[in-house]
Design a protein around this motif. Structure first.
Motif, PDB file in Angstrom:
ATOM      1  N   VAL A 290       0.880  -1.159   0.000  1.00 43.15           N
ATOM      2  CA  VAL A 290       0.000   0.000   0.000  1.00 43.15           C
ATOM      3  C   VAL A 290       0.921   1.214   0.000  1.00 43.15           C
ATOM      4  CG1 VAL A 290      -0.211   0.109   2.525  1.00 43.15           C
ATOM      5  CG2 VAL A 290      -2.039   1.022   1.083  1.00 43.15           C
ATOM      6  N   GLU A 291       0.450   2.329  -0.564  1.00 40.48           N
ATOM      7  CA  GLU A 291       1.287   3.522  -0.588  1.00 40.48           C
ATOM      8  C   GLU A 291       1.607   3.971   0.833  1.00 40.48           C
ATOM      9  OE1 GLU A 291       1.269   6.615  -3.850  1.00 40.48           O
ATOM     10  OE2 GLU A 291      -0.818   5.912  -3.846  1.00 40.48           O
ATOM     11  N   LEU A 292       2.877   4.171   1.102  1.00 37.71           N
ATOM     12  CA  LEU A 292       3.344   4.525   2.434  1.00 37.71           C
ATOM     13  C   LEU A 292       2.797   5.869   2.900  1.00 37.71           C
ATOM     14  CD1 LEU A 292       5.113   3.619   4.774  1.00 37.71           C
ATOM     15  CD2 LEU A 292       7.041   4.741   3.666  1.00 37.71           C
ATOM     16  N   LYS A 293       2.569   6.793   1.984  1.00 37.85           N
ATOM     17  CA  LYS A 293       2.075   8.116   2.388  1.00 37.85           C
ATOM     18  C   LYS A 293       0.684   8.047   3.007  1.00 37.85           C
ATOM     19  CE  LYS A 293       0.109   9.528  -2.062  1.00 37.85           C
ATOM     20  NZ  LYS A 293       0.249  10.465  -3.173  1.00 37.85           N
ATOM     21  N   ARG A 294      -0.034   6.950   2.813  1.00 39.76           N
ATOM     22  CA  ARG A 294      -1.370   6.760   3.392  1.00 39.76           C
ATOM     23  C   ARG A 294      -1.313   6.249   4.829  1.00 39.76           C
ATOM     24  NH1 ARG A 294      -5.512   6.165  -0.060  1.00 39.76           N
ATOM     25  NH2 ARG A 294      -6.575   6.822   1.810  1.00 39.76           N
ATOM     26  N   VAL A 295      -0.192   5.632   5.205  1.00 39.41           N
ATOM     27  CA  VAL A 295      -0.043   4.963   6.493  1.00 39.41           C
ATOM     28  C   VAL A 295       0.503   5.938   7.537  1.00 39.41           C
ATOM     29  CG1 VAL A 295       1.160   3.089   7.695  1.00 39.41           C
ATOM     30  CG2 VAL A 295       0.357   2.754   5.350  1.00 39.41           C
TER      31      VAL A 295
ATOM     32  N   VAL B 266      -2.037  -2.035  10.571  1.00 37.99           N
ATOM     33  CA  VAL B 266      -1.583  -0.904   9.763  1.00 37.99           C
ATOM     34  C   VAL B 266      -2.635   0.187   9.898  1.00 37.99           C
ATOM     35  CG1 VAL B 266      -0.983  -0.124   7.435  1.00 37.99           C
ATOM     36  CG2 VAL B 266      -0.392  -2.460   8.159  1.00 37.99           C
ATOM     37  N   VAL B 267      -2.228   1.361  10.391  1.00 36.20           N
ATOM     38  CA  VAL B 267      -3.149   2.452  10.696  1.00 36.20           C
ATOM     39  C   VAL B 267      -3.060   3.525   9.615  1.00 36.20           C
ATOM     40  CG1 VAL B 267      -3.824   4.167  12.429  1.00 36.20           C
ATOM     41  CG2 VAL B 267      -2.785   1.997  13.160  1.00 36.20           C
ATOM     42  N   PHE B 268      -4.228   4.036   9.215  1.00 34.57           N
ATOM     43  CA  PHE B 268      -4.302   5.048   8.159  1.00 34.57           C
ATOM     44  C   PHE B 268      -4.726   6.398   8.733  1.00 34.57           C
ATOM     45  CE2 PHE B 268      -4.556   1.006   6.155  1.00 34.57           C
ATOM     46  CZ  PHE B 268      -3.808   1.170   5.004  1.00 34.57           C
ATOM     47  N   ASN B 269      -4.630   7.436   7.902  1.00 33.40           N
ATOM     48  CA  ASN B 269      -5.096   8.769   8.287  1.00 33.40           C
ATOM     49  C   ASN B 269      -6.586   8.716   8.580  1.00 33.40           C
ATOM     50  OD1 ASN B 269      -2.592  10.094   7.790  1.00 33.40           O
ATOM     51  ND2 ASN B 269      -3.032   9.986   5.610  1.00 33.40           N
ATOM     52  N   SER B 270      -7.048   9.587   9.476  1.00 32.17           N
ATOM     53  CA  SER B 270      -8.477   9.620   9.782  1.00 32.17           C
ATOM     54  C   SER B 270      -9.251  10.180   8.592  1.00 32.17           C
ATOM     55  CB  SER B 270      -8.748  10.447  11.036  1.00 32.17           C
ATOM     56  OG  SER B 270      -8.311  11.760  10.852  1.00 32.17           O
ATOM     57  N   ARG B 271     -10.474   9.702   8.462  1.00 32.54           N
ATOM     58  CA  ARG B 271     -11.349  10.177   7.386  1.00 32.54           C
ATOM     59  C   ARG B 271     -12.097  11.414   7.853  1.00 32.54           C
ATOM     60  NH1 ARG B 271     -15.108   5.759   5.947  1.00 32.54           N
ATOM     61  NH2 ARG B 271     -14.507   4.688   7.824  1.00 32.54           N
ATOM     62  N   SER B 272     -12.882  12.007   6.967  1.00 28.75           N
ATOM     63  CA  SER B 272     -13.580  13.263   7.254  1.00 28.75           C
ATOM     64  C   SER B 272     -14.514  13.163   8.456  1.00 28.75           C
ATOM     65  CB  SER B 272     -14.356  13.737   6.023  1.00 28.75           C
ATOM     66  OG  SER B 272     -15.273  12.743   5.631  1.00 28.75           O
TER      67      SER B 272
ATOM     68  N   VAL C 217       1.002  -7.448  -5.014  1.00 26.86           N
ATOM     69  CA  VAL C 217      -0.330  -6.889  -5.234  1.00 26.86           C
ATOM     70  C   VAL C 217      -0.419  -5.535  -4.533  1.00 26.86           C
ATOM     71  CG1 VAL C 217      -2.811  -7.200  -4.866  1.00 26.86           C
ATOM     72  CG2 VAL C 217      -1.359  -9.170  -5.426  1.00 26.86           C
ATOM     73  N   TRP C 218      -0.780  -4.496  -5.293  1.00 28.58           N
ATOM     74  CA  TRP C 218      -0.937  -3.147  -4.760  1.00 28.58           C
ATOM     75  C   TRP C 218      -2.392  -2.978  -4.344  1.00 28.58           C
ATOM     76  CZ3 TRP C 218      -0.345   1.836  -8.204  1.00 28.58           C
ATOM     77  CH2 TRP C 218      -0.594   2.963  -7.419  1.00 28.58           C
ATOM     78  N   VAL C 219      -2.621  -2.804  -3.042  1.00 29.96           N
ATOM     79  CA  VAL C 219      -3.966  -2.730  -2.468  1.00 29.96           C
ATOM     80  C   VAL C 219      -4.484  -1.295  -2.521  1.00 29.96           C
ATOM     81  CG1 VAL C 219      -5.293  -3.145  -0.372  1.00 29.96           C
ATOM     82  CG2 VAL C 219      -3.422  -4.678  -0.974  1.00 29.96           C
ATOM     83  N   ASP C 220      -5.760  -1.139  -2.865  1.00 24.99           N
ATOM     84  CA  ASP C 220      -6.421   0.174  -2.957  1.00 24.99           C
ATOM     85  C   ASP C 220      -6.948   0.566  -1.588  1.00 24.99           C
ATOM     86  OD1 ASP C 220      -8.078   2.346  -3.427  1.00 24.99           O
ATOM     87  OD2 ASP C 220      -9.011   1.486  -5.209  1.00 24.99           O
ATOM     88  N   ALA C 221      -6.218   1.433  -0.886  1.00 25.13           N
ATOM     89  CA  ALA C 221      -6.597   1.830   0.471  1.00 25.13           C
ATOM     90  C   ALA C 221      -7.945   2.508   0.512  1.00 25.13           C
ATOM     91  CB  ALA C 221      -5.516   2.735   1.067  1.00 25.13           C
TER      92      ALA C 221
END
Length: 143
Positions: free
Chosen positions: A19-24, A82-88, A133-137
């Motif tokens: 997954v793109e690192l900038k999302r994590v 794996v933790v992502f940025n918070s959503r709106s 495999v590139w996962v769509d976050a």
């Protein structure tokens, strides 16, 4: 001219994903999952980390690596969140995965689009570890 993307590599069973690192924002190696009765089947549960409640998706179940879903208990040594940025809405999404590997730089020229209707997949990328495999976050965190 192609660009490089930083990708975080992780495993689900014997398969390698990224997954793109900038999302994590973080990778959690320990903690407890709490089940909530109204959670959909693909959710492993909820987890409190640094005053945030994470909605933890069981990626192994979502991708068909395992039929059973973990709903409670301690995170095992062979598992990571794996933790992502918070959503709106303030929700914070996270994925329960097996081993998290290193981050790698991937040249855009090596990205292959997903063939056919593959939900939750951007495509595949070529890394030093072979095809990954590139996962769509966005697709996963939006469910």
């Amino acid at each position: 001219m192609s660009e490089d993307r930083q990708m975080l590599l992780f495993e689900l069973g014997d398969d390698r994903y990224c997954v793109e690192l900038k999302r994590v924002t973080n990778v959690v190696e320990c903690g407890s999952l709490q089940s909530v009765d109204s959670d959909p089947e693909f959710l492993a549960g909820r987890m409190d980390v640094r005053s945030e409640t994470l909605r933890v998706i069981d990626l192994k179940h979502l991708f068909g690596v395992t039929a059973a879903v973990r709903h409670t208990g301690e995170i095992d040594d062979a598992e990571h969140v794996v933790v992502f940025n918070s959503r709106s809405g303030g929700d914070v999404d996270a994925w329960l995965v097996d081993e998290v590997r290193n981050s790698v730089s991937v040249d855009d020229d090596t990205v292959l689009s997903a063939s056919g209707p593959m939900a939750h997949v951007e495509g595949t990328v070529q890394t030093d570890h072979g095809e990954t495999v590139w996962v769509d976050a966005d697709a996963i965190n939006g469910i």
